[in-house]
Design an enzyme around this catalytic site. Structure first.
Site, PDB file in Angstrom:
ATOM      1  N   HIS A   1       0.828  -1.201   0.000  1.00  0.00           N
ATOM      2  CA  HIS A   1       0.000   0.000   0.000  1.00  0.00           C
ATOM      3  C   HIS A   1       0.866   1.257   0.000  1.00  0.00           C
ATOM      4  O   HIS A   1       1.721   1.417   0.871  1.00  0.00           O
ATOM      5  CB  HIS A   1      -0.888  -0.021   1.253  1.00  0.00           C
ATOM      6  CG  HIS A   1      -1.883   1.090   1.317  1.00  0.00           C
ATOM      7  ND1 HIS A   1      -1.959   1.953   2.379  1.00  0.00           N
ATOM      8  CD2 HIS A   1      -2.864   1.458   0.451  1.00  0.00           C
ATOM      9  CE1 HIS A   1      -2.957   2.811   2.171  1.00  0.00           C
ATOM     10  NE2 HIS A   1      -3.517   2.530   1.009  1.00  0.00           N
ATOM     11  N   ARG A   2       0.652   2.110  -0.988  1.00  0.00           N
ATOM     12  CA  ARG A   2       1.467   3.320  -1.198  1.00  0.00           C
ATOM     13  C   ARG A   2       2.945   2.927  -1.336  1.00  0.00           C
ATOM     14  O   ARG A   2       3.837   3.614  -0.823  1.00  0.00           O
ATOM     15  CB  ARG A   2       1.266   4.336  -0.067  1.00  0.00           C
ATOM     16  CG  ARG A   2      -0.204   4.690   0.150  1.00  0.00           C
ATOM     17  CD  ARG A   2      -0.434   5.733   1.220  1.00  0.00           C
ATOM     18  NE  ARG A   2      -1.847   5.782   1.613  1.00  0.00           N
ATOM     19  CZ  ARG A   2      -2.351   6.521   2.589  1.00  0.00           C
ATOM     20  NH1 ARG A   2      -1.556   7.313   3.270  1.00  0.00           N
ATOM     21  NH2 ARG A   2      -3.640   6.496   2.867  1.00  0.00           N
TER      22      ARG A   2
ATOM     23  N   GLU B   1       0.289  -0.732  -4.741  1.00  0.00           N
ATOM     24  CA  GLU B   1      -0.755   0.276  -4.957  1.00  0.00           C
ATOM     25  C   GLU B   1      -0.108   1.618  -4.721  1.00  0.00           C
ATOM     26  O   GLU B   1       0.638   1.790  -3.737  1.00  0.00           O
ATOM     27  CB  GLU B   1      -1.899   0.065  -3.965  1.00  0.00           C
ATOM     28  CG  GLU B   1      -3.086   1.004  -4.161  1.00  0.00           C
ATOM     29  CD  GLU B   1      -3.128   2.216  -3.241  1.00  0.00           C
ATOM     30  OE1 GLU B   1      -4.138   2.901  -3.236  1.00  0.00           O
ATOM     31  OE2 GLU B   1      -2.122   2.484  -2.526  1.00  0.00           O
TER      32      GLU B   1
ATOM     33  N   ASP C   1      -0.904   6.121  -5.359  1.00  0.00           N
ATOM     34  CA  ASP C   1      -1.953   7.099  -5.653  1.00  0.00           C
ATOM     35  C   ASP C   1      -1.454   8.113  -6.677  1.00  0.00           C
ATOM     36  O   ASP C   1      -0.337   8.620  -6.548  1.00  0.00           O
ATOM     37  CB  ASP C   1      -2.336   7.842  -4.372  1.00  0.00           C
ATOM     38  CG  ASP C   1      -2.771   6.892  -3.272  1.00  0.00           C
ATOM     39  OD1 ASP C   1      -3.793   6.211  -3.448  1.00  0.00           O
ATOM     40  OD2 ASP C   1      -2.062   6.815  -2.240  1.00  0.00           O
TER      41      ASP C   1
ATOM     42  N   HIS D   1      -0.645  11.042  -2.239  1.00  0.00           N
ATOM     43  CA  HIS D   1      -1.964  10.709  -1.681  1.00  0.00           C
ATOM     44  C   HIS D   1      -2.839  11.933  -1.424  1.00  0.00           C
ATOM     45  O   HIS D   1      -3.984  11.993  -1.855  1.00  0.00           O
ATOM     46  CB  HIS D   1      -1.803   9.918  -0.377  1.00  0.00           C
ATOM     47  CG  HIS D   1      -3.095   9.532   0.248  1.00  0.00           C
ATOM     48  ND1 HIS D   1      -3.785  10.357   1.124  1.00  0.00           N
ATOM     49  CD2 HIS D   1      -3.867   8.429   0.116  1.00  0.00           C
ATOM     50  CE1 HIS D   1      -4.902   9.770   1.503  1.00  0.00           C
ATOM     51  NE2 HIS D   1      -4.984   8.594   0.910  1.00  0.00           N
TER      52      HIS D   1
ATOM     53  N   GLU E   1      -4.214   4.074  -8.085  1.00  0.00           N
ATOM     54  CA  GLU E   1      -5.452   4.655  -7.581  1.00  0.00           C
ATOM     55  C   GLU E   1      -5.484   6.121  -7.972  1.00  0.00           C
ATOM     56  O   GLU E   1      -4.608   6.892  -7.583  1.00  0.00           O
ATOM     57  CB  GLU E   1      -5.548   4.504  -6.057  1.00  0.00           C
ATOM     58  CG  GLU E   1      -6.950   4.872  -5.593  1.00  0.00           C
ATOM     59  CD  GLU E   1      -7.031   5.388  -4.183  1.00  0.00           C
ATOM     60  OE1 GLU E   1      -6.292   4.913  -3.311  1.00  0.00           O
ATOM     61  OE2 GLU E   1      -7.863   6.302  -3.972  1.00  0.00           O
TER      62      GLU E   1
ATOM     63  N   LYS F   1      -6.775   9.843  -7.978  1.00  0.00           N
ATOM     64  CA  LYS F   1      -7.486  10.744  -7.064  1.00  0.00           C
ATOM     65  C   LYS F   1      -7.672  12.098  -7.734  1.00  0.00           C
ATOM     66  O   LYS F   1      -6.704  12.661  -8.254  1.00  0.00           O
ATOM     67  CB  LYS F   1      -6.691  10.915  -5.770  1.00  0.00           C
ATOM     68  CG  LYS F   1      -6.652   9.630  -4.925  1.00  0.00           C
ATOM     69  CD  LYS F   1      -6.089   9.905  -3.556  1.00  0.00           C
ATOM     70  CE  LYS F   1      -5.963   8.670  -2.689  1.00  0.00           C
ATOM     71  NZ  LYS F   1      -7.233   8.165  -2.170  1.00  0.00           N
TER      72      LYS F   1
ATOM     73  N   ASP G   1       0.234  -1.840   4.447  1.00  0.00           N
ATOM     74  CA  ASP G   1       1.445  -1.039   4.679  1.00  0.00           C
ATOM     75  C   ASP G   1       2.581  -1.936   5.138  1.00  0.00           C
ATOM     76  O   ASP G   1       3.732  -1.534   5.131  1.00  0.00           O
ATOM     77  CB  ASP G   1       1.187  -0.006   5.801  1.00  0.00           C
ATOM     78  CG  ASP G   1       0.048   0.944   5.473  1.00  0.00           C
ATOM     79  OD1 ASP G   1      -0.046   1.371   4.310  1.00  0.00           O
ATOM     80  OD2 ASP G   1      -0.745   1.249   6.396  1.00  0.00           O
TER      81      ASP G   1
HETATM   82  O1  G3P Z   1      -6.678   1.819  -3.027  1.00  0.00           O
HETATM   83  C1  G3P Z   1      -6.963   1.445  -1.725  1.00  0.00           C
HETATM   84  C2  G3P Z   1      -6.685   2.523  -0.713  1.00  0.00           C
HETATM   85  O2  G3P Z   1      -5.422   3.077  -0.965  1.00  0.00           O
HETATM   86  C3  G3P Z   1      -7.733   3.611  -0.697  1.00  0.00           C
HETATM   87  O3  G3P Z   1      -7.558   4.541   0.323  1.00  0.00           O
HETATM   88  O4  G3P Z   1      -6.868   6.718   1.246  1.00  0.00           O
HETATM   89  O5  G3P Z   1      -5.294   4.793   1.319  1.00  0.00           O
HETATM   90  O6  G3P Z   1      -5.787   5.913  -0.841  1.00  0.00           O
HETATM   91  P1  G3P Z   1      -6.307   5.527   0.513  1.00  0.00           P
HETATM   92 MG    MG Z   2      -4.680   4.641  -2.228  1.00  0.00          MG
END
Ligand code: G3P
Ligand code: MG
Length: 248
Positions: A9-10, A36, A38, A51, A111, A113, A233
């Site tokens: 994540h990130r 993943e 953003d 993000h 992702e 945004k 994470d």
């Molecule tokens: O893509 C899943 C998750 O990353 C969505 O929430 O705020 O962490 O970008 P956030």
């Molecule tokens: Mg995300």
């Protein structure tokens, strides 16, 4: 289905500053095969990996991303807030993140945004163009968003693109929306997911991914519900503990 149950994540934000090239490398070093990250647009239409709508939390700068352009964004330090050893990390351009991901042999869930509908349309088109230019194999890219407009725009520009619908809690008409977008996957906050909904998503033929799962023990029952993968994470916790019980 994407070939990964554990998605950083990130990047891998427990190991390096989120959404930086260092975080993507850290994820790869931890054994992750997908990350993943953003994506957002700067004021001049450049796509970057970040993000928040503003830069305060993760850089030494101030203000909204929309006040920066391709040149000025490079002056921000996106690593020192996390640790001195990461000083000098920058907010990556989407292009450079894609090149690194491709060269590391990883897959990516981008992702997208966007703060407004018009930005969403521009971002969708820019991302589709950059994915094509980076020659990312289509099976190693999954684009998701909380904002359907951005998904429609990317699909229009790149019809082969795999799309995932992203919600915190699934709305009543989740299936209708996912079918309308031609999505292959549903992404949601695991805290709101019920067993019944998980079964419905799987029965409808979608892949199911949950965010942000950092507690491997608490998540064990969810694998039995048919969840295909998680955004975490802390990939090191999941990868070191091996595949979840009862899951191949
Ligand atoms: O893509 C899943 C998750 O990353 C969505 O929430 O705020 O962490 O970008 P956030
Ligand atoms: Mg995300």
């Amino acid at each position: 289905m994407i070939a990964a149950r554990i998605i950083g994540h990130r990047g891998a934000s427990s190991l390096a500053p989120e959404n930086t090239l260092a975080a993507i490398r850290a994820a790869a070093n931890a054994g992750v095969r997908w990350v993943e990250i953003d994506a957002r647009l700067l004021g001049d239409g450049t796509a970057v990996i970040h993000h928040d709508e503003t830069v305060e939390r993760c850089t030494d700068g101030t203000g909204p991303l929309s006040r920066y352009d391709r040149m000025s964004i490079r002056r921000l330090d996106a690593g020192r807030w996390y640790g001195d050893e990461f000083a000098g990390e920058r907010i990556p351009l989407l292009t450079e993140a894609l090149i690194l991901i491709r060269d590391l042999g990883l897959g990516v869930n981008l992702e997208l945004k966007a703060a407004s509908r018009s930005t969403a349309r521009r971002l969708g088109a820019v991302v589709a163009g950059e994915l094509t230019a980076a020659t990312m194999p289509w099976e190693r890219v999954l684009v998701s968003s909380f904002e359907p407009t951005v998904l429609e725009a990317s699909r229009k520009q790149a019809p082969s693109l795999l799309i995932g619908c992203l919600w915190s809690r699934l709305p009543r008409d989740w299936q209708q929306q996912a079918v309308a977008l031609g999505a292959v996957s549903i992404h949601c906050n695991w805290r709101y997911l019920t067993e019944q909904t998980a079964h419905a998503v799987k029965a409808a033929g979608f892949d199911l991914y949950c965010y942000t799962v950092n507690d491997s023990k608490a998540f064990l029952p969810y694998w039995q519900w048919g969840v295909d993968g998680i955004f975490t994470d802390r990939p090191q916790d999941f990868l070191l503990s091996g595949p979840p019980i009862g899951v191949g």
